[in-house]
Write a protein that holds these residues in place. Structure first.
Motif, short mmCIF file in Angstrom:
data_model
loop_
_atom_site.label_atom_id
_atom_site.label_comp_id
_atom_site.label_asym_id
_atom_site.label_seq_id
_atom_site.Cartn_x
_atom_site.Cartn_y
_atom_site.Cartn_z
N LEU A 18 66.10 -68.63 -17.71
CA LEU A 18 65.49 -67.45 -17.12
C LEU A 18 66.46 -66.27 -17.11
CD1 LEU A 18 63.57 -69.08 -14.13
CD2 LEU A 18 62.54 -67.66 -15.92
N GLU A 22 65.38 -62.85 -18.88
CA GLU A 22 65.25 -61.63 -18.07
C GLU A 22 66.21 -60.52 -18.50
OE1 GLU A 22 64.65 -62.28 -13.74
OE2 GLU A 22 64.59 -64.41 -14.30
N PRO A 25 63.91 -58.38 -21.58
CA PRO A 25 62.48 -58.44 -21.25
C PRO A 25 61.56 -57.96 -22.37
CG PRO A 25 63.56 -56.62 -20.10
CD PRO A 25 64.64 -57.44 -20.71
N VAL A 30 56.67 -64.52 -20.98
CA VAL A 30 56.67 -65.83 -20.33
C VAL A 30 55.24 -66.33 -20.15
CG1 VAL A 30 57.34 -67.12 -18.28
CG2 VAL A 30 58.88 -65.36 -19.20
N ARG A 48 59.19 -62.21 -11.11
CA ARG A 48 60.13 -61.40 -11.90
C ARG A 48 59.71 -61.31 -13.36
NH1 ARG A 48 63.90 -64.80 -9.49
NH2 ARG A 48 64.44 -65.63 -11.55
N THR A 49 59.20 -62.41 -13.90
CA THR A 49 58.89 -62.47 -15.33
C THR A 49 57.42 -62.20 -15.64
OG1 THR A 49 58.48 -64.86 -15.22
CG2 THR A 49 60.74 -64.15 -15.72
#
Length: 385
Positions: A18, A22, A25, A30, A48-49
């Motif tokens: 991850l 991240e 991006p 994902v 977050r993703t």
């Protein structure tokens, strides 16, 4: 943009994956993230993703996950079958980082999608190597090794000279007890065993490093990944964990892959393959390191390694039995039910007591695994009584 699924997203390998995803991006989308029951970490990662799906293997945790992601567009699911379904969503690249035989069905589901499977789950090839590799050959899926040792071998193998390999050498740190005598190891505590000197890993993998069972499992995995005979595989203790593995060719050339002891390096290699990507790791400073030390692995002080090599040489169901018994014994040690040296003893007892035929399907592998766990569990109860 490469689509990515991470099976085991809250463990050490999953969180390292991850971190890399991240940092780029615009390069990754994902698809799915899975965990056993760490709702807080899984939900935070999904937010977050902007993951399309988040799954907990423990269905009792599903309500909490649903509440944690209620205000997002991330779908949620729970249960072992939901993890398999997440693996089958057809991501371009799947990280297989579920520890233990719980990862077998999800890994097979990912292989069936014919994409790239980054393999951090040793047990998939240790317990079901013949079955898994047959599926890879049938589907055309790509297996990308993520363990630092296997990734190093992958990088050092020359495609045009695969038939010219004399020997592959997996390096081992030796764990925290590489200088302890057998008598001194009798009183080792779980807290001492999980304190690895070089790597940051989960408790089970850290104990496997301390017994050197991890290196035995890696020998079996390497034999399947790279189609190597047992006599082409060796182990060398290298305490600095700078050289991760070596490949020796028939002309005497020895190629080694070096890197810092951080899982983000091999993960990045697999994530970007066949390209390369940047990582946050500082360049390796060999002048500061100063020296690289090597020594032979001691099979007397670390009998787990000898048991694994014997299982590799015998084949059939032996590697699956070895792995299952080891999982039971390590869990018992971490729970304070048995001593450190009893881990290998329970594995040996189970191997001596159980000899089914070679499994020819994933269901047969799981039957062997279940039988070995029952026997190992009985041995734990007898020693704990």
């Amino acid at each position: 943009m490469k689509s990515v699924t991470i099976l085991g997203a809250t463990g050490s390998v999953g969180t390292s994956t991850l971190d890399l995803v991240e940092r780029a991006p615009d390069d990754f989308r994902v698809v799915a993230l899975t965990a056993n029951c760490d709702v807080a970490k899984l939900a935070a990662a999904a937010r977050r993703t902007r993951a399309e799906l988040a799954v907990v293997a423990d269905e009792s945790c599903l309500a909490d996950l649903r509440a944690a992601l209620a205000d997002t567009e991330t779908r949620v699911a729970g249960g072992a079958e939901a993890v398999v379904e997440a693996a089958a969503m057809g991501a371009d690249w799947t990280m297989a980082a579920i520890v233990g035989c719980a990862g077998l069905k999800p890994v097979m589901a990912a292989i069936e999608q014919r994409g790239a499977v980054a393999l951090a789950n040793k047990e998939a090839l240790v317990s079901a190597g013949d079955v898994m590799m047959a599926a890879v050959a049938r589907t055309g899926a790509t297996l990308l090794p993520v363990d630092s040792e296997h990734n190093a071998i992958f990088q050092c193998l020359e495609p045009a000279n695969r038939g010219r390999v004399r020997r592959v050498i997996l390096t081992a740190s030796g764990g925290p007890f590489r200088e302890r005598t057998l008598d001194e190891m009798r009183t080792i505590t779980p807290a001492q065993a999980v304190a690895h000197p070089n790597w940051s890993m989960g408790a089970k993998i850290s104990v496997d490093s301390a017994t050197m069972m991890n290196k035995g499992l890696e020998l079996i995995e390497a034999s399947h990944l790279f189609a190597l005979a047992p006599d082409q595989l060796d182990v060398l203790v290298h305490r600095q964990s700078v050289i991760h593995s070596l490949v020796e060719y028939v002309d005497g050339s020895l190629l080694a892959q070096l890197g810092p002891p951080d899982m983000r390096v091999p993960i990045a290699h697999a994530l970007a393959w066949p390209d390369r990507m940047s990582t946050p790791m500082a360049p390796l400073d060999l002048a500061t390191i100063g020296r690289l030390d090597f020594e032979a692995a001691d099979m007397v002080r670390f009998p787990a390694l000898a048991l694994a090599r014997a299982a590799l040489e015998t084949g059939g169901a032996r590697p699956a039995i070895l792995n299952a018994a080891n999982e039971i014994a390590v869990a018992a040690f971490l729970a304070g039910k048995i001593g450190f040296l009893e881990i290998a003893a329970i594995v040996a007892d189970t191997l001596d007591s159980y000899d089914p035929g070679a499994p020819d399907s994933l269901d047969a592998v799981l039957d062997v695994d279940a039988g070995a766990r029952r026997i190992a569990g009985d041995r734990v109860m007898a020693k704990a009584a």
